[in-house]
Design an enzyme around this catalytic site. Structure first.
Site, mmCIF file in Angstrom:
data_model
loop_
_atom_site.group_PDB
_atom_site.id
_atom_site.type_symbol
_atom_site.label_atom_id
_atom_site.label_comp_id
_atom_site.label_asym_id
_atom_site.label_seq_id
_atom_site.Cartn_x
_atom_site.Cartn_y
_atom_site.Cartn_z
ATOM 1 N N ASP A 1 -0.300 -2.517 33.433
ATOM 2 C CA ASP A 1 -1.488 -1.904 34.032
ATOM 3 C C ASP A 1 -1.200 -1.018 35.232
ATOM 4 O O ASP A 1 -1.973 -0.106 35.530
ATOM 5 C CB ASP A 1 -2.453 -3.006 34.487
ATOM 6 C CG ASP A 1 -1.929 -3.771 35.695
ATOM 7 O OD1 ASP A 1 -2.637 -3.837 36.715
ATOM 8 O OD2 ASP A 1 -0.801 -4.301 35.630
ATOM 9 N N ASP B 1 0.722 -9.746 36.007
ATOM 10 C CA ASP B 1 -0.493 -9.515 36.796
ATOM 11 C C ASP B 1 -1.208 -8.240 36.346
ATOM 12 O O ASP B 1 -0.606 -7.169 36.264
ATOM 13 C CB ASP B 1 -0.143 -9.399 38.278
ATOM 14 C CG ASP B 1 0.340 -10.713 38.860
ATOM 15 O OD1 ASP B 1 -0.510 -11.537 39.235
ATOM 16 O OD2 ASP B 1 1.573 -10.915 38.918
ATOM 17 N N ASP C 1 3.888 -7.138 30.882
ATOM 18 C CA ASP C 1 3.668 -7.329 32.306
ATOM 19 C C ASP C 1 2.798 -8.580 32.494
ATOM 20 O O ASP C 1 2.181 -9.074 31.539
ATOM 21 C CB ASP C 1 2.968 -6.084 32.861
ATOM 22 C CG ASP C 1 2.513 -6.238 34.291
ATOM 23 O OD1 ASP C 1 3.315 -6.695 35.121
ATOM 24 O OD2 ASP C 1 1.344 -5.903 34.576
#
Length: 257
Positions: free
Chosen positions: A206, A32, A30
């Site tokens: 996240d 961001d 991922d």
């Protein structure tokens, strides 16, 4: 460390991911909140000068079996990282670039321009909210206006239901995207590619939008790595923050050299 979940029941912390990966591993990252810290605005993220070279070293270490999988547009990822020779997926799985550089063609929904225009009007009336236009979707951020969270959720739910989009909720953001595309779908698409086929995948992310990625790699016997605070998750390992991710990836990229 033991924390409590929403029901007050204890949650045992997840282990750190392994310091080395097997020869047949693949990596899905991922962006961001994982490779860069989340910023107040999507265009305000700070990319470490060392990050692109680190990703390239790890990609080479894994025989090319590395892909960035993000909710951002693919062109946005390329502008920030400059890794146009690396496999990637943007727009929550809707955009795909294969390891050989070819991109999967996807038609932009005709309703997006109108919806985006209406959301700009909403943002003008709700200072601190931010519209992020994407090739195959649109996001409404309220990090700068926490009190507008319910209003943002309501207008995005309205457009999802009236126009047939999927509604994706993340950290202080609601996003309309094409139905039937998730980060997990991107993982499965890449795992069907000859370069990735048969590998053991690792997905690092996240946000709740990354849970589909965690579930997808688990289906291939792989590992999900949660970044940030412990929460209910399909991941089986955890790193504290972006800095910890960089340290871990650096160790993997340097292993055996």
């Amino acid at each position: 460390m033991i924390e409590a979940d929403r029901r007050g029941e204890p949650m045992v912390d997840l282990a750190r991911p392994p310091s080395a990966l097997g020869d047949g591993a693949a990596m899905f990252l991922d962006f961001d909140g994982t490779l860069v810290a989340i910023a107040a605005r999507p265009d305000a993220v700070c990319v470490s000068p060392d990050l692109p070279a680190l990703i390239q070293r790890l990609r080479d270490r894994l025989g090319g079996r590395l892909a960035i999988i993000s909710g951002r547009a693919l062109d946005d990822l390329d502008a920030l990282l400059g890794l146009r020779d690396t496999a990637a997926s943007g727009s929550h799985g809707a955009e795909l670039r294969w390891p050989d550089g070819t991109r999967r063609p996807v038609d932009r929904p005709a309703a997006l321009d109108r919806i985006t225009s209406e959301l700009h009007g909403f943002a003008a009336s709700n200072p601190g909210t931010l519209v992020e236009a994407k090739p195959l979707g649109v996001a409404l951020h309220h990090r700068g206006a926490p009190d507008a969270a319910d209003a943002c959720a309501a207008i995005m739910q309205h457009f999802a239901e009236s126009e047939g989009f999927a509604l994706q909720t993340g950290k202080m953001v609601h996003e309309l995207r094409l139905p039937g595309s998730t980060k997990g779908d991107a993982v499965r698409a890449f795992m069907a590619d000859p370069q990735f086929a048969g590998s053991v995948p690792v997905f690092v992310g996240d946000d709740v939008t990354d849970e589909e990625g965690f579930l997808a790699v688990a289906g291939f016997g792989g590992l999900g790595v949660l970044v940030g605070e412990l929460r209910e998750t399909a991941a089986s390992a955890r790193l504290d923050d972006v800095a910890a991710v960089h340290d871990w990836l650096s160790g993997l990229a340097g292993a055996g050299h």
